[in-house]
Design a protein around this motif. Structure first.
Motif, short mmCIF file in Angstrom:
data_model
loop_
_atom_site.label_atom_id
_atom_site.label_comp_id
_atom_site.label_asym_id
_atom_site.label_seq_id
_atom_site.Cartn_x
_atom_site.Cartn_y
_atom_site.Cartn_z
N ASN A 88 0.83 -1.21 0.00
CA ASN A 88 0.00 0.00 0.00
C ASN A 88 0.86 1.26 0.00
O ASN A 88 0.56 2.23 -0.68
CB ASN A 88 -0.95 0.00 1.19
CG ASN A 88 -2.03 -1.04 1.07
OD1 ASN A 88 -2.33 -1.51 -0.02
ND2 ASN A 88 -2.60 -1.44 2.19
N GLY A 89 1.94 1.23 0.78
CA GLY A 89 2.85 2.37 0.80
C GLY A 89 3.50 2.60 -0.55
O GLY A 89 3.64 3.75 -1.00
N LEU A 90 3.90 1.52 -1.21
CA LEU A 90 4.51 1.66 -2.53
C LEU A 90 3.50 2.16 -3.56
O LEU A 90 3.84 2.95 -4.44
CB LEU A 90 5.09 0.31 -2.98
CG LEU A 90 6.32 -0.16 -2.21
CD1 LEU A 90 6.70 -1.56 -2.64
CD2 LEU A 90 7.48 0.79 -2.40
N GLN A 93 3.12 5.88 -3.06
CA GLN A 93 4.30 6.57 -3.57
C GLN A 93 4.27 6.60 -5.10
O GLN A 93 4.59 7.62 -5.71
CB GLN A 93 5.56 5.86 -3.08
CG GLN A 93 6.85 6.54 -3.47
CD GLN A 93 8.05 5.80 -2.95
OE1 GLN A 93 7.98 4.64 -2.55
NE2 GLN A 93 9.19 6.44 -2.98
N HIS A 94 3.86 5.50 -5.72
CA HIS A 94 3.79 5.46 -7.18
C HIS A 94 2.74 6.43 -7.72
O HIS A 94 2.95 7.09 -8.73
CB HIS A 94 3.48 4.04 -7.66
CG HIS A 94 3.33 3.92 -9.14
ND1 HIS A 94 4.39 4.03 -10.00
CD2 HIS A 94 2.25 3.73 -9.91
CE1 HIS A 94 3.96 3.91 -11.24
NE2 HIS A 94 2.66 3.72 -11.21
N LYS A 95 1.60 6.52 -7.03
CA LYS A 95 0.56 7.45 -7.47
C LYS A 95 1.05 8.88 -7.41
O LYS A 95 0.79 9.68 -8.31
CB LYS A 95 -0.70 7.28 -6.61
CG LYS A 95 -1.50 6.06 -6.94
CD LYS A 95 -2.74 5.96 -6.08
CE LYS A 95 -3.49 4.68 -6.36
NZ LYS A 95 -4.67 4.54 -5.50
N LYS A 100 2.91 13.52 -10.72
CA LYS A 100 3.92 14.52 -11.08
C LYS A 100 4.33 14.36 -12.53
O LYS A 100 4.48 15.34 -13.25
CB LYS A 100 5.14 14.40 -10.17
CG LYS A 100 4.90 14.86 -8.76
CD LYS A 100 6.14 14.69 -7.92
CE LYS A 100 5.88 15.07 -6.47
NZ LYS A 100 7.06 14.81 -5.62
N THR A 101 4.53 13.12 -12.98
CA THR A 101 4.94 12.92 -14.37
C THR A 101 3.82 13.24 -15.33
O THR A 101 4.07 13.71 -16.43
CB THR A 101 5.43 11.47 -14.60
OG1 THR A 101 4.40 10.56 -14.22
CG2 THR A 101 6.69 11.18 -13.81
N GLU A 102 2.55 13.01 -14.93
CA GLU A 102 1.43 13.38 -15.79
C GLU A 102 1.39 14.88 -16.00
O GLU A 102 1.14 15.35 -17.10
CB GLU A 102 0.11 12.91 -15.19
CG GLU A 102 -0.14 11.43 -15.30
CD GLU A 102 -1.42 11.01 -14.62
OE1 GLU A 102 -2.21 11.89 -14.22
OE2 GLU A 102 -1.63 9.80 -14.47
N ILE A 103 1.62 15.62 -14.94
CA ILE A 103 1.61 17.08 -15.05
C ILE A 103 2.73 17.54 -15.98
O ILE A 103 2.54 18.39 -16.83
CB ILE A 103 1.75 17.74 -13.65
CG1 ILE A 103 0.49 17.47 -12.83
CG2 ILE A 103 2.00 19.23 -13.78
CD1 ILE A 103 0.63 17.84 -11.38
N ILE A 104 3.88 16.94 -15.84
CA ILE A 104 5.01 17.31 -16.67
C ILE A 104 4.76 16.90 -18.13
O ILE A 104 5.04 17.66 -19.05
CB ILE A 104 6.31 16.67 -16.15
CG1 ILE A 104 6.68 17.29 -14.80
CG2 ILE A 104 7.46 16.84 -17.13
CD1 ILE A 104 7.79 16.58 -14.07
#
Length: 119
Positions: A88-90, A93-95, A100-104
Motif C-alpha cells: 500500500n505504501g509503494l 508513492q507510485h501514485k 507529477k509525471t502526468e503534469i510534466i
C-alpha cells in the motif's frame, strides 16, 4: 528481440522486476533474522539503562532499531499484513510520482522563434 512482441517484453520485464523484488525481500528478512537477537539485546539494555558501550546509542539509532524490531515482529505475526502494508505504501508513492509525471507530460511543448540569426 525482433521476434518478441511489445507485450511479451513488458511481461518479461515485469516478471524480472517481481523476481528481483522477491529476492531482495527474502534477503532483507534473512538478514533481519540473523540480527534480531542483537537488536533485541541492545533495545533491552538501552531501556534498562545499562552502561555498556553498545547500549550507548542516540535517540535516532534507537528509533531505527525499534522500527526494525517492530517490522520483524509484525512480519512474524502476520506476513500477509506486513507485505500488504508495504504494498500500500509503494502504491501511494507510485501514485504521487505518476501524478507529477502526468503534469510534466501534459505541459505543451512550444516552439520559440528568435528574430535574430545565429551563426
Amino acid at each position: 528481440m525482433a521476434g518478441i512482441s511489445l507485450d511479451a517484453r513488458k511481461l518479461n520485464l515485469a516478471q524480472s522486476l517481481y523476481d528481483d523484488g522477491v529476492d531482495s525481500w527474502l534477503a532483507i528478512i534473512a538478514e533481519l533474522n540473523t540480527e534480531i537477537l542483537e537488536i533485541n539485546d541492545i533495545l533491552r539494555g538501552y531501556a534498562a539503562g545499562d552502561t555498556g558501550k553498545k547500549y550507548q546509542i542516540s535517540a535516532k539509532q534507537h528509533s531505527a532499531l525499534q522500527d526494525r524490531f517492530t517490522f520483524w515482529t509484525a512480519f512474524m505475526k502476520a506476513p500477509d499484513k506486513a507485505v500488504a502494508h508495504i504494498n500500500n505504501g509503494l502504491k501511494k508513492q507510485h501514485k504521487k510520482q505518476s501524478k507529477k509525471t502526468e503534469i510534466i507530460q501534459h505541459t505543451p511543448q512550444l516552439a520559440v522563434f528568435s528574430p535574430k540569426a545565429k551563426k
